[in-house]
Design an enzyme around this catalytic site. Structure first.
Site, PDB file in Angstrom:
ATOM      1  N   GLY A 125     -45.760 -14.714 -36.062  1.00 28.69           N
ATOM      2  CA  GLY A 125     -45.840 -13.892 -37.259  1.00 28.69           C
ATOM      3  C   GLY A 125     -47.124 -14.327 -37.790  1.00 28.69           C
ATOM      4  O   GLY A 125     -47.349 -14.040 -39.126  1.00 28.69           O
ATOM      5  N   THR A 126     -48.146 -14.649 -37.073  1.00 30.23           N
ATOM      6  CA  THR A 126     -49.671 -15.057 -37.635  1.00 30.23           C
ATOM      7  C   THR A 126     -49.913 -14.034 -38.505  1.00 30.23           C
ATOM      8  O   THR A 126     -50.578 -14.231 -39.555  1.00 30.23           O
ATOM      9  CB  THR A 126     -50.617 -15.477 -36.579  1.00 30.23           C
ATOM     10  OG1 THR A 126     -49.745 -16.177 -35.707  1.00 30.23           O
ATOM     11  CG2 THR A 126     -51.530 -16.319 -37.215  1.00 30.23           C
ATOM     12  N   THR A 127     -50.104 -12.820 -37.684  1.00 28.67           N
ATOM     13  CA  THR A 127     -50.847 -11.704 -38.438  1.00 28.67           C
ATOM     14  C   THR A 127     -50.185 -11.389 -39.754  1.00 28.67           C
ATOM     15  O   THR A 127     -50.856 -11.121 -40.695  1.00 28.67           O
ATOM     16  CB  THR A 127     -50.671 -10.446 -37.270  1.00 28.67           C
ATOM     17  OG1 THR A 127     -50.924 -10.882 -36.126  1.00 28.67           O
ATOM     18  CG2 THR A 127     -51.588  -9.211 -37.914  1.00 28.67           C
ATOM     19  N   TRP A 128     -48.842 -11.261 -39.846  1.00 27.17           N
ATOM     20  CA  TRP A 128     -48.079 -11.137 -41.243  1.00 27.17           C
ATOM     21  C   TRP A 128     -48.188 -12.151 -42.054  1.00 27.17           C
ATOM     22  O   TRP A 128     -48.695 -11.661 -43.353  1.00 27.17           O
ATOM     23  CB  TRP A 128     -46.701 -11.099 -40.863  1.00 27.17           C
ATOM     24  CG  TRP A 128     -45.696 -10.567 -41.692  1.00 27.17           C
ATOM     25  CD1 TRP A 128     -46.078  -9.635 -42.853  1.00 27.17           C
ATOM     26  CD2 TRP A 128     -44.533 -10.969 -41.872  1.00 27.17           C
ATOM     27  NE1 TRP A 128     -44.875  -9.475 -43.423  1.00 27.17           N
ATOM     28  CE2 TRP A 128     -43.827 -10.080 -42.935  1.00 27.17           C
ATOM     29  CE3 TRP A 128     -43.443 -11.806 -40.703  1.00 27.17           C
ATOM     30  CZ2 TRP A 128     -42.235 -10.232 -43.143  1.00 27.17           C
ATOM     31  CZ3 TRP A 128     -42.208 -11.872 -41.211  1.00 27.17           C
ATOM     32  CH2 TRP A 128     -41.607 -11.182 -42.523  1.00 27.17           C
ATOM     33  N   LYS A 166     -47.514 -15.971 -31.833  1.00 29.18           N
ATOM     34  CA  LYS A 166     -46.239 -14.934 -31.736  1.00 29.18           C
ATOM     35  C   LYS A 166     -45.233 -15.016 -32.878  1.00 29.18           C
ATOM     36  O   LYS A 166     -44.211 -14.610 -32.706  1.00 29.18           O
ATOM     37  CB  LYS A 166     -45.763 -14.624 -30.361  1.00 29.18           C
ATOM     38  CG  LYS A 166     -46.727 -14.402 -29.468  1.00 29.18           C
ATOM     39  CD  LYS A 166     -47.316 -12.912 -29.746  1.00 29.18           C
ATOM     40  CE  LYS A 166     -48.982 -13.073 -29.758  1.00 29.18           C
ATOM     41  NZ  LYS A 166     -49.468 -11.890 -30.269  1.00 29.18           N
ATOM     42  N   ARG A 168     -45.935  -4.914 -32.274  1.00 26.89           N
ATOM     43  CA  ARG A 168     -45.350  -4.568 -31.123  1.00 26.89           C
ATOM     44  C   ARG A 168     -44.013  -3.719 -31.847  1.00 26.89           C
ATOM     45  O   ARG A 168     -43.950  -2.745 -32.251  1.00 26.89           O
ATOM     46  CB  ARG A 168     -44.847  -5.604 -30.277  1.00 26.89           C
ATOM     47  CG  ARG A 168     -44.249  -4.878 -28.776  1.00 26.89           C
ATOM     48  CD  ARG A 168     -44.108  -6.048 -27.868  1.00 26.89           C
ATOM     49  NE  ARG A 168     -42.922  -7.233 -28.508  1.00 26.89           N
ATOM     50  CZ  ARG A 168     -41.733  -6.998 -28.275  1.00 26.89           C
ATOM     51  NH1 ARG A 168     -41.332  -5.834 -27.550  1.00 26.89           N
ATOM     52  NH2 ARG A 168     -40.929  -7.808 -28.853  1.00 26.89           N
ATOM     53  N   HIS A 211     -53.360 -22.764 -34.892  1.00 21.10           N
ATOM     54  CA  HIS A 211     -52.213 -22.737 -34.011  1.00 21.10           C
ATOM     55  C   HIS A 211     -51.726 -24.284 -33.440  1.00 21.10           C
ATOM     56  O   HIS A 211     -50.754 -24.676 -32.681  1.00 21.10           O
ATOM     57  CB  HIS A 211     -52.138 -21.811 -32.787  1.00 21.10           C
ATOM     58  CG  HIS A 211     -52.054 -20.476 -32.752  1.00 21.10           C
ATOM     59  ND1 HIS A 211     -51.241 -19.740 -33.660  1.00 21.10           N
ATOM     60  CD2 HIS A 211     -52.801 -19.689 -32.235  1.00 21.10           C
ATOM     61  CE1 HIS A 211     -51.197 -18.664 -33.586  1.00 21.10           C
ATOM     62  NE2 HIS A 211     -52.106 -18.312 -32.566  1.00 21.10           N
TER      63      HIS A 211
HETATM   64  P1  A3P Z   1     -42.989  -8.670 -31.564  1.00 21.31           P
HETATM   65  O1  A3P Z   1     -43.750  -9.010 -30.442  1.00 21.31           O
HETATM   66  O2  A3P Z   1     -41.632  -9.345 -31.763  1.00 21.31           O
HETATM   67  O3  A3P Z   1     -43.087  -7.332 -32.146  1.00 21.31           O
HETATM   68  P2  A3P Z   1     -48.572 -13.310 -34.173  1.00 21.31           P
HETATM   69  O4  A3P Z   1     -49.195 -12.490 -35.056  1.00 21.31           O
HETATM   70  O5  A3P Z   1     -48.373 -14.466 -34.386  1.00 21.31           O
HETATM   71  O6  A3P Z   1     -49.273 -12.928 -32.981  1.00 21.31           O
HETATM   72  O7  A3P Z   1     -47.159 -12.569 -33.997  1.00 21.31           O
HETATM   73  C1  A3P Z   1     -47.022 -11.321 -33.195  1.00 21.31           C
HETATM   74  C2  A3P Z   1     -45.365 -10.723 -33.911  1.00 21.31           C
HETATM   75  O8  A3P Z   1     -45.527 -10.557 -35.128  1.00 21.31           O
HETATM   76  C3  A3P Z   1     -45.203  -9.628 -33.091  1.00 21.31           C
HETATM   77  O9  A3P Z   1     -43.897  -9.527 -32.661  1.00 21.31           O
HETATM   78  C4  A3P Z   1     -45.662  -8.516 -33.982  1.00 21.31           C
HETATM   79  O10 A3P Z   1     -45.019  -7.140 -34.073  1.00 21.31           O
HETATM   80  C5  A3P Z   1     -45.189  -9.194 -35.363  1.00 21.31           C
HETATM   81  N1  A3P Z   1     -45.709  -8.552 -36.517  1.00 21.31           N
HETATM   82  C6  A3P Z   1     -46.981  -8.129 -36.658  1.00 21.31           C
HETATM   83  N2  A3P Z   1     -47.181  -7.717 -37.908  1.00 21.31           N
HETATM   84  C7  A3P Z   1     -45.886  -7.852 -38.754  1.00 21.31           C
HETATM   85  C8  A3P Z   1     -45.621  -7.741 -39.954  1.00 21.31           C
HETATM   86  N3  A3P Z   1     -46.220  -7.209 -40.755  1.00 21.31           N
HETATM   87  N4  A3P Z   1     -44.287  -8.043 -40.264  1.00 21.31           N
HETATM   88  C9  A3P Z   1     -43.290  -8.548 -39.515  1.00 21.31           C
HETATM   89  N5  A3P Z   1     -43.660  -8.885 -38.250  1.00 21.31           N
HETATM   90  C10 A3P Z   1     -44.956  -8.544 -37.688  1.00 21.31           C
END
Ligand code: A3P
Length: 321
Positions: A70-73, A68, A287, A133
């Site tokens: 910002g892995t996806t980003w 959580k 989210r 992770h």
């Molecule tokens: P929130 O729940 O605060 O919105 P992970 O990818 O590690 O699971 O983290 C998820 C978090 O990164 C979520 O935070 C998500 O909304 C946010 N996120 C996903 N894509 C993003 C992007 N392109 N830029 C910034 N934050 C992003």
């Protein structure tokens, strides 16, 4: 999340498997402690396989995050930066338009390696982009000895807690924010304690700055262009003057932005099973992406409690949130 029965069966299997003193069955919750790190029972088996069998290559690039953060980003950004000569950023066929960012960079320990062997990773051409992770203490030793480069992204623990709570609450409506805070404050959360995770890579980034790049989510959000350039430098694919002049950096920022990714059908619909037996909605990785969103869910008292613990745990280091 696995259904309760599967989880408890596997938990029993791991805990009764016996003989491994590094597994401490001291939780009433979802996690067991393995080599100082809280992991779900099924993850322990997977991590052991990774530790014993993963063969790193010197040019592997590892994206490391606590869940959580910002892995996806980070996956989207690094994939786009390193593949920009193969996949034009504004092209109609860019992989990000048809693939969830989570699927463009595979995890070491997921899907659980007792179910999906590591051979998938062995087939990938070099240089490989991989993610994990795992805290630094649990990384396979070859990653360290071969000097693989690591990009580490962390985030304010209060925002991590709230993001994580939402993620788990989607599949477990009994998981209250109070319970989430109680466990998180004790370090009990997948791959926790978060402060040890952060500190481990913080120290590595100081002693091995050419090998470990330490980034903070909030700082990236505030200065995107600067961070995308920094990532490209660290990954040894710096932008040329021509690219900068033509706006390539801004194009990458835009393609990987939260709004753009969230709106794509591949990310906003459907479910995928990336762990093994636990389908999750693809949209659950997107989210709000708001820095400081914790303030909408934690009372002042709750925030103070977590701040106090994190400050104490990080004291003596220069790492702050
Ligand atoms: P929130 O729940 O605060 O919105 P992970 O990818 O590690 O699971 O983290 C998820 C978090 O990164 C979520 O935070 C998500 O909304 C946010 N996120 C996903 N894509 C993003 C992007 N392109 N830029 C910034 N934050 C992003």
């Amino acid at each position: 999340m696995a259904d309760a029965q599967t989880e408890s069966n596997h938990k029993a299997g791991v805990l009764e498997g016996g003989g491994d003193e590094s597994i401490v069955p001291q939780t009433q919750g979802l996690w067991v402690r393995y080599q100082g790190c809280w992991l779900r029972p099924l993850a322990v088996q997977s991590v052991k396989i990774v530790q014993e069998q993963f063969e790193a290559r010197p040019d592997d690039i590892l994206l490391v995050t606590y869940p959580k953060c910002g892995t996806t980003w980070l996956k989207a950004l690094v994939f786009t930066i390193t593949n920009r000569f193969r996949h034009a950023i504004t092209g109609d066929d860019h992989p990000l338009l048809t693939h969830h960012p989570q699927d463009l960079v595979p995890f070491l320990e997921m899907p659980y390696r007792q179910l999906h062997p590591l051979s998938d990773l062995e087939k990938l051409p070099s240089p490989r982009l991989l993610s994990t992770h795992l805290p630094v203490t649990l990384l396979p030793p070859c990653v360290v000895t071969l000097g693989c480069r690591v990009v580490y992204l962390c985030r304010s623990p209060k925002d991590v807690l709230v993001s994580l709570w939402h993620f788990i609450y989607k599949v477990n409506k009994n998981y209250s924010i109070d319970k989430a805070l109680e466990l998180f404050s004790k370090g009990e959360s997948s791959y926790g304690p978060i402060w040890e995770h952060n500190l481990g890579f913080w120290k590595e980034s100081i002693s091995n700055s050419d090998r470990v790049l330490f980034l903070k989510y909030d700082e990236m959000m505030a200065q995107l262009v600067k961070h995308v350039k920094m990532l490209a430098e660290f990954l040894r694919v710096p932008f040329t003057e021509e690219e900068v002049r033509c706006g390539v950096v801004e194009e990458i920022v835009h393609l990987c932005s939260f709004d753009k990714l969230k709106s794509m059908p591949v990310n906003s619909s459907g479910v995928s099973d990336r762990i093994g037996g636990e389908p999750m909605e693809n949209s659950s990785f997107f989210r709000t992406a708001k820095v400081g969103d914790w303030a909408n869910y934690l009372t002042e008292e709750m925030a103070k409690k977590l701040d106090g613990i994190v400050e104490e745990k990080l004291s003596g280091s220069d790492l702050t949130f």
